[in-house]
Design a protein around this motif. Structure first.
Motif, PDB file in Angstrom:
ATOM      1  N   LEU A 120     -23.198  -7.499   9.834  1.00  0.00           N
ATOM      2  CA  LEU A 120     -23.083  -8.248   8.586  1.00  0.00           C
ATOM      3  C   LEU A 120     -21.766  -7.951   7.881  1.00  0.00           C
ATOM      4  O   LEU A 120     -21.146  -8.855   7.304  1.00  0.00           O
ATOM      5  CB  LEU A 120     -24.270  -7.937   7.665  1.00  0.00           C
ATOM      6  CG  LEU A 120     -25.650  -8.374   8.176  1.00  0.00           C
ATOM      7  CD1 LEU A 120     -26.724  -8.076   7.134  1.00  0.00           C
ATOM      8  CD2 LEU A 120     -25.676  -9.850   8.562  1.00  0.00           C
ATOM      9  N   HIS A 121     -21.331  -6.708   7.925  1.00  0.00           N
ATOM     10  CA  HIS A 121     -20.040  -6.373   7.314  1.00  0.00           C
ATOM     11  C   HIS A 121     -18.900  -7.019   8.095  1.00  0.00           C
ATOM     12  O   HIS A 121     -17.951  -7.552   7.497  1.00  0.00           O
ATOM     13  CB  HIS A 121     -19.845  -4.864   7.260  1.00  0.00           C
ATOM     14  CG  HIS A 121     -18.510  -4.468   6.684  1.00  0.00           C
ATOM     15  ND1 HIS A 121     -18.231  -4.585   5.339  1.00  0.00           N
ATOM     16  CD2 HIS A 121     -17.373  -3.998   7.273  1.00  0.00           C
ATOM     17  CE1 HIS A 121     -16.983  -4.200   5.120  1.00  0.00           C
ATOM     18  NE2 HIS A 121     -16.439  -3.838   6.281  1.00  0.00           N
ATOM     19  N   ARG A 122     -19.003  -6.984   9.410  1.00  0.00           N
ATOM     20  CA  ARG A 122     -17.977  -7.593  10.267  1.00  0.00           C
ATOM     21  C   ARG A 122     -17.826  -9.087   9.983  1.00  0.00           C
ATOM     22  O   ARG A 122     -16.722  -9.621   9.922  1.00  0.00           O
ATOM     23  CB  ARG A 122     -18.354  -7.335  11.724  1.00  0.00           C
ATOM     24  CG  ARG A 122     -18.037  -8.403  12.737  1.00  0.00           C
ATOM     25  CD  ARG A 122     -16.683  -8.296  13.354  1.00  0.00           C
ATOM     26  NE  ARG A 122     -16.547  -9.248  14.426  1.00  0.00           N
ATOM     27  CZ  ARG A 122     -16.325 -10.550  14.303  1.00  0.00           C
ATOM     28  NH1 ARG A 122     -16.229 -11.090  13.099  1.00  0.00           N
ATOM     29  NH2 ARG A 122     -16.200 -11.328  15.352  1.00  0.00           N
ATOM     30  N   LEU A 123     -18.932  -9.768   9.749  1.00  0.00           N
ATOM     31  CA  LEU A 123     -18.895 -11.229   9.558  1.00  0.00           C
ATOM     32  C   LEU A 123     -18.685 -11.629   8.099  1.00  0.00           C
ATOM     33  O   LEU A 123     -17.970 -12.585   7.811  1.00  0.00           O
ATOM     34  CB  LEU A 123     -20.196 -11.853  10.063  1.00  0.00           C
ATOM     35  CG  LEU A 123     -20.470 -11.763  11.559  1.00  0.00           C
ATOM     36  CD1 LEU A 123     -21.854 -12.336  11.865  1.00  0.00           C
ATOM     37  CD2 LEU A 123     -19.411 -12.510  12.366  1.00  0.00           C
ATOM     38  N   TYR A 124     -19.335 -10.930   7.179  1.00  0.00           N
ATOM     39  CA  TYR A 124     -19.433 -11.428   5.797  1.00  0.00           C
ATOM     40  C   TYR A 124     -18.961 -10.395   4.771  1.00  0.00           C
ATOM     41  O   TYR A 124     -19.549 -10.278   3.697  1.00  0.00           O
ATOM     42  CB  TYR A 124     -20.882 -11.802   5.480  1.00  0.00           C
ATOM     43  CG  TYR A 124     -21.613 -12.597   6.527  1.00  0.00           C
ATOM     44  CD1 TYR A 124     -21.156 -13.846   6.944  1.00  0.00           C
ATOM     45  CD2 TYR A 124     -22.792 -12.102   7.094  1.00  0.00           C
ATOM     46  CE1 TYR A 124     -21.847 -14.575   7.906  1.00  0.00           C
ATOM     47  CE2 TYR A 124     -23.497 -12.830   8.052  1.00  0.00           C
ATOM     48  CZ  TYR A 124     -23.009 -14.060   8.458  1.00  0.00           C
ATOM     49  OH  TYR A 124     -23.693 -14.783   9.395  1.00  0.00           O
ATOM     50  N   HIS A 125     -17.924  -9.647   5.050  1.00  0.00           N
ATOM     51  CA  HIS A 125     -17.537  -8.559   4.156  1.00  0.00           C
ATOM     52  C   HIS A 125     -17.088  -9.056   2.774  1.00  0.00           C
ATOM     53  O   HIS A 125     -17.034  -8.278   1.830  1.00  0.00           O
ATOM     54  CB  HIS A 125     -16.430  -7.697   4.798  1.00  0.00           C
ATOM     55  CG  HIS A 125     -15.213  -8.463   5.203  1.00  0.00           C
ATOM     56  ND1 HIS A 125     -15.108  -9.082   6.428  1.00  0.00           N
ATOM     57  CD2 HIS A 125     -14.052  -8.713   4.543  1.00  0.00           C
ATOM     58  CE1 HIS A 125     -13.926  -9.687   6.510  1.00  0.00           C
ATOM     59  NE2 HIS A 125     -13.271  -9.475   5.375  1.00  0.00           N
ATOM     60  N   GLU A 126     -16.779 -10.348   2.646  1.00  0.00           N
ATOM     61  CA  GLU A 126     -16.391 -10.880   1.333  1.00  0.00           C
ATOM     62  C   GLU A 126     -17.570 -11.548   0.610  1.00  0.00           C
ATOM     63  O   GLU A 126     -17.396 -12.093  -0.476  1.00  0.00           O
ATOM     64  CB  GLU A 126     -15.243 -11.881   1.485  1.00  0.00           C
ATOM     65  CG  GLU A 126     -13.942 -11.254   1.991  1.00  0.00           C
ATOM     66  CD  GLU A 126     -12.801 -12.236   2.050  1.00  0.00           C
ATOM     67  OE1 GLU A 126     -13.053 -13.449   1.842  1.00  0.00           O
ATOM     68  OE2 GLU A 126     -11.661 -11.809   2.292  1.00  0.00           O
ATOM     69  N   GLU A 127     -18.762 -11.512   1.211  1.00  0.00           N
ATOM     70  CA  GLU A 127     -19.945 -12.142   0.629  1.00  0.00           C
ATOM     71  C   GLU A 127     -20.906 -11.090   0.086  1.00  0.00           C
ATOM     72  O   GLU A 127     -20.901  -9.933   0.523  1.00  0.00           O
ATOM     73  CB  GLU A 127     -20.675 -12.981   1.696  1.00  0.00           C
ATOM     74  CG  GLU A 127     -19.837 -14.080   2.325  1.00  0.00           C
ATOM     75  CD  GLU A 127     -19.526 -15.211   1.350  1.00  0.00           C
ATOM     76  OE1 GLU A 127     -20.253 -15.353   0.351  1.00  0.00           O
ATOM     77  OE2 GLU A 127     -18.555 -15.947   1.614  1.00  0.00           O
ATOM     78  N   ASP A 128     -21.765 -11.510  -0.863  1.00  0.00           N
ATOM     79  CA  ASP A 128     -22.853 -10.667  -1.347  1.00  0.00           C
ATOM     80  C   ASP A 128     -24.097 -10.975  -0.519  1.00  0.00           C
ATOM     81  O   ASP A 128     -24.677 -12.067  -0.639  1.00  0.00           O
ATOM     82  CB  ASP A 128     -23.134 -10.942  -2.827  1.00  0.00           C
ATOM     83  CG  ASP A 128     -21.993 -10.498  -3.723  1.00  0.00           C
ATOM     84  OD1 ASP A 128     -21.307  -9.527  -3.359  1.00  0.00           O
ATOM     85  OD2 ASP A 128     -21.771 -11.125  -4.782  1.00  0.00           O
TER      86      ASP A 128
END
Length: 294
Positions: A209-217
């Motif tokens: 999830l961090h790898r894909l969406y690190h700019e998302e909540d």
């Protein structure tokens, strides 16, 4: 390293979009066990297993879901069944030769996807769509577009990890009753599409999830275990025998010496000798399962 055979649900706080991530190894291996499937059929069942588990996780009731492909190609039928407890089983039936690199359409031919939802309480629902997509994921997306009208994307990978069969995947879906900005949904889909098979097989959910969406909540919910589970039993086989014409039962006993009932899903054999049949007849009434005609 992810825990084998685990389903994770997550939510994008700012986009009214939910996600799911699943990693399967033991369950996938058990579906393939006791079957000598061609490589392409193994891959197909892995993709269907991932898709069915992800779909089951979207349901909000106790019950089963069955995803099946039927057609006139060398793979006559491929089916995966799962329930809200993430207990899965599956089987394929072949009627011709399948090459290791055969595509979905080459295996199934002209056919259709059937999704059957069977809640323990409430009405049974069945949706049918033609096989227009090139992959299982595309066919499921077509189903949601036509039947549910919910923007949905699936990303499925199969292969091997640590010497075992591995299957994994992710699902993105706009929340029902919400009108998420479609461009935002597509942006999340583009991010998710960059996931690699080895990452899904080897990284834990937080890393992915961090790898894909690190700019998302992103809110991650409690995980759920996935397992292989077959519902066959000796009692179920006995009930099935009751429905067979008594003369046919007696003929089989005379020819074979016993009745061997084999489960396609798990490979179990249930052997019924003559005395077992007599006991079934006694337990169900002397006129049931016994040919009284002269």
């Amino acid at each position: 390293m992810p825990t084998a055979d685990t389903l994770h649900r997550y939510l994008f706080e700012k986009h009214d979009v939910r996600g799911e991530l699943i990693s399967l190894s033991n369950t996938y291996s058990q579906v393939l066990e006791n079957h000598d499937y061609p490589v392409a059929v193994q891959r197909l069942l892995g993709e269907m297993l991932v898709a069915t588990s992800l779909l089951t996780a979207t349901l909000k009731f106790d019950g089963d879901i069955t995803v099946q492909l039927q057609g006139d190609g060398p793979v006559k039928l491929a089916v995966i069944n799962g329930d809200n407890l993430q207990q899965m089983r599956g089987v394929a039936r072949l009627q011709g030769e399948v090459g290791d690199s055969d595509s979905l359409k080459q295996m199934i031919g002209h056919g259709y996807l059937v999704i059957t939802i069977m809640p323990k309480e409430g009405e049974r629902y069945q949706g049918v769509v033609g096989l227009e997509g090139e992959t299982v994921a595309e066919c499921i997306e077509d189903y949601f577009r036509q039947s549910e009208q919910l923007p949905t994307r699936l990303f499925i990978k199969t292969g091997a990890h640590n010497g075992k069969a591995a299957a994994a995947g992710m699902l993105l879906q706009v929340l029902p009753a919400h009108k998420s900005n479609i461009s935002e949904f597509e942006h999340l889909a583009v991010l998710t599409e960059t996931i690699k098979a080895e990452e899904l097989f080897s990284l834990n959910v937080e890393e992915i999830l961090h790898r894909l969406y690190h700019e998302e909540d992103v809110t991650l919910f409690e995980s759920q275990n996935v397992s292989f589970h077959c519902t066959c039993s000796r009692d179920r086989c006995a009930q099935a025998l009751i429905a067979i014409a008594p003369s046919e039962i007696d003929s089989l006993l005379t020819e074979e010496g016993n009745i061997d009932m084999h489960c396609d899903y798990c490979g179990n054999h249930y052997i019924f000798e003559k005395m077992d049949i007599e006991a079934i007849r006694v337990n169900n009434g002397s006129d049931i399962g016994n040919d009284t005609r002269h």
